[in-house]
Design an enzyme around this catalytic site. Structure first.
Site, PDB file in Angstrom:
ATOM      1  N   SER A  88       3.943   9.000  -2.935  1.00 25.21           N
ATOM      2  CA  SER A  88       3.018   7.816  -2.670  1.00 25.21           C
ATOM      3  C   SER A  88       3.859   7.093  -1.453  1.00 25.21           C
ATOM      4  O   SER A  88       4.878   6.327  -1.580  1.00 25.21           O
ATOM      5  CB  SER A  88       2.825   6.907  -3.697  1.00 25.21           C
ATOM      6  OG  SER A  88       2.133   5.635  -3.186  1.00 25.21           O
ATOM      7  N   HIS A 133       0.599  11.223  -0.397  1.00 23.43           N
ATOM      8  CA  HIS A 133      -0.233  10.361  -1.203  1.00 23.43           C
ATOM      9  C   HIS A 133      -0.409   9.076  -0.399  1.00 23.43           C
ATOM     10  O   HIS A 133       0.537   8.296  -0.143  1.00 23.43           O
ATOM     11  CB  HIS A 133       0.038  10.160  -2.578  1.00 23.43           C
ATOM     12  CG  HIS A 133      -0.973   9.482  -3.510  1.00 23.43           C
ATOM     13  ND1 HIS A 133      -1.982  10.038  -4.084  1.00 23.43           N
ATOM     14  CD2 HIS A 133      -0.956   8.318  -3.860  1.00 23.43           C
ATOM     15  CE1 HIS A 133      -2.575   9.375  -4.828  1.00 23.43           C
ATOM     16  NE2 HIS A 133      -1.827   8.167  -4.833  1.00 23.43           N
ATOM     17  N   ASP A 153      -2.271   5.435  -0.219  1.00 26.78           N
ATOM     18  CA  ASP A 153      -3.007   4.455  -1.316  1.00 26.78           C
ATOM     19  C   ASP A 153      -3.607   3.358  -0.649  1.00 26.78           C
ATOM     20  O   ASP A 153      -3.099   2.533   0.093  1.00 26.78           O
ATOM     21  CB  ASP A 153      -1.943   3.928  -2.195  1.00 26.78           C
ATOM     22  CG  ASP A 153      -1.546   4.673  -3.342  1.00 26.78           C
ATOM     23  OD1 ASP A 153      -2.269   5.267  -4.210  1.00 26.78           O
ATOM     24  OD2 ASP A 153      -0.388   4.884  -3.526  1.00 26.78           O
ATOM     25  N   MET A 165      -5.883   0.171  -0.413  1.00 30.71           N
ATOM     26  CA  MET A 165      -6.492  -0.893  -1.299  1.00 30.71           C
ATOM     27  C   MET A 165      -7.060  -1.904  -0.659  1.00 30.71           C
ATOM     28  O   MET A 165      -6.499  -2.448   0.496  1.00 30.71           O
ATOM     29  CB  MET A 165      -5.238  -1.582  -2.091  1.00 30.71           C
ATOM     30  CG  MET A 165      -4.234  -0.564  -2.866  1.00 30.71           C
ATOM     31  SD  MET A 165      -3.094  -1.221  -3.451  1.00 30.71           S
ATOM     32  CE  MET A 165      -2.190   0.192  -4.373  1.00 30.71           C
ATOM     33  N   HIS A 176      -6.235   8.106  -1.554  1.00 33.08           N
ATOM     34  CA  HIS A 176      -6.459   7.664  -3.029  1.00 33.08           C
ATOM     35  C   HIS A 176      -7.074   6.449  -2.522  1.00 33.08           C
ATOM     36  O   HIS A 176      -6.427   5.282  -2.217  1.00 33.08           O
ATOM     37  CB  HIS A 176      -5.353   7.530  -3.921  1.00 33.08           C
ATOM     38  CG  HIS A 176      -5.578   6.777  -5.317  1.00 33.08           C
ATOM     39  ND1 HIS A 176      -4.554   6.147  -5.914  1.00 33.08           N
ATOM     40  CD2 HIS A 176      -6.779   6.537  -5.831  1.00 33.08           C
ATOM     41  CE1 HIS A 176      -4.995   5.772  -6.964  1.00 33.08           C
ATOM     42  NE2 HIS A 176      -6.522   5.849  -6.916  1.00 33.08           N
ATOM     43  N   MET A 199      -8.608   3.048  -3.563  1.00 35.28           N
ATOM     44  CA  MET A 199      -8.885   1.968  -4.439  1.00 35.28           C
ATOM     45  C   MET A 199      -9.594   0.912  -3.985  1.00 35.28           C
ATOM     46  O   MET A 199      -9.353  -0.041  -3.536  1.00 35.28           O
ATOM     47  CB  MET A 199      -7.506   1.381  -5.095  1.00 35.28           C
ATOM     48  CG  MET A 199      -6.810   2.409  -5.788  1.00 35.28           C
ATOM     49  SD  MET A 199      -5.123   2.211  -5.944  1.00 35.28           S
ATOM     50  CE  MET A 199      -4.479   3.047  -4.533  1.00 35.28           C
ATOM     51  N   MET A 211      -5.217   7.890 -13.823  1.00 36.39           N
ATOM     52  CA  MET A 211      -4.244   6.852 -13.540  1.00 36.39           C
ATOM     53  C   MET A 211      -3.577   6.658 -14.836  1.00 36.39           C
ATOM     54  O   MET A 211      -3.951   6.147 -15.877  1.00 36.39           O
ATOM     55  CB  MET A 211      -4.901   5.519 -13.243  1.00 36.39           C
ATOM     56  CG  MET A 211      -5.673   5.548 -11.627  1.00 36.39           C
ATOM     57  SD  MET A 211      -4.532   6.022 -10.522  1.00 36.39           S
ATOM     58  CE  MET A 211      -3.454   4.536 -10.535  1.00 36.39           C
ATOM     59  N   ASP A 228      -1.009   9.582 -11.585  1.00 37.40           N
ATOM     60  CA  ASP A 228      -0.450   8.611 -10.624  1.00 37.40           C
ATOM     61  C   ASP A 228      -0.017   7.319 -11.600  1.00 37.40           C
ATOM     62  O   ASP A 228      -1.136   6.617 -12.135  1.00 37.40           O
ATOM     63  CB  ASP A 228      -1.653   8.519  -9.836  1.00 37.40           C
ATOM     64  CG  ASP A 228      -1.201   7.298  -8.667  1.00 37.40           C
ATOM     65  OD1 ASP A 228       0.107   6.951  -8.482  1.00 37.40           O
ATOM     66  OD2 ASP A 228      -2.047   7.070  -7.637  1.00 37.40           O
TER      67      ASP A 228
END
Ligand code: DX5
Ligand code: ZN
Length: 216
Positions: A7, A32, A34, A36, A66, A68, A137, A175
């Site tokens: 990540s 990965h 992430d 947000m 990913h 979020m 998660m 994760d």
């Protein structure tokens, strides 16, 4: 053999390209990414332009995105265009899950569905046949460096058994709080794709950190 998706949330953003290249050279299978939005989770990370830049610098890498974010369906196209290989979104988001999976596939990407620690794994089952990846998660999404929540293990076991019963083999990804100590248990429970941020980019010897998580 489990695969490793470091990540980049834990990377030094001023040296992002070099750190990603080093992780891949050390044996990481993908990256990965992430995303947000400060709404679905109480933190903001990075988005489409950063993926575009990374993809330009490292075009051969596979990007495990990913999301979020509250409305993932609205952002499938831009992330696909920016170079995403797989787009994973949250079942707890506001977007319709079936429509979002279909849109991800239509955009030419693999589709992943993720659940937070409080969401029962059973809720993934109606979508399982359509998925290329299920992300369990093992921390509350939003921040790196949290402690692994072992409740993820039962979910992985249940999903692995259900996939076997249906003859399916999506990636089962875990994760949050994954390191040398927690990774072996995840693999035994059925995970075949491990995300690790702090346990890769937070370590002084990145190559050794990748090797430790690849040779479980
Ligand atoms: C958390 C992110 C994770 C995070 C993992 O919301 O989805 O990918 O970067 O970080 P570590 O491995 O440090 O728990
Ligand atoms: Zn993540």
């Amino acid at each position: 053999m489990t695969q490793l998706s470091p990540s980049i949330l834990a990377a030094d953003f001023a040296a992002l390209g070099a750190q990603c290249a080093a992780a891949l050279a050390a044996g990481a299978d993908m990256l990965h990414f992430d995303v947000m939005d400060g709404h679905f989770v109480p933190n903001i990370s990075f988005g489409v332009p950063v993926l575009e830049s990374l993809h330009k610098t490292l075009p051969g890498a596979f990007y495990d995105v990913h999301l979020m974010i509250s409305r993932p369906l609205d952002y499938v196209q831009p992330f696909a265009k920016a170079g995403a290989g797989c787009i994973t979104f949250h079942l707890e988001s506001e977007s319709d899950a079936a429509a979002t999976i279909a849109a991800i596939h239509a955009a030419g990407c693999k589709a992943g569905l993720s659940i937070k620690p409080g969401t029962p794994a059973q809720r993934v089952l109606p979508y399982l046949d359509e998925l290329d990846l299920v992300l369990v998660m093992s921390v509350e999404p939003g921040f790196g460096g949290q402690k692994f929540q072992p409740g993820a293990l039962d979910k992985l076991r249940m999903l692995r058994a259900e996939c076997a019963a249906r003859g399916l083999s999506p990636w089962l990804e875990v994760d949050g709080g994954v390191d040398e100590t927690t990774a072996p248990g995840c693999a035994r429970a059925g995970a075949d794709l491990l995300v690790a941020g702090s346990a890769v980019f937070g370590r002084p010897d990145l190559a050794a950190a990748v090797a430790a998580l690849k040779n479980l």
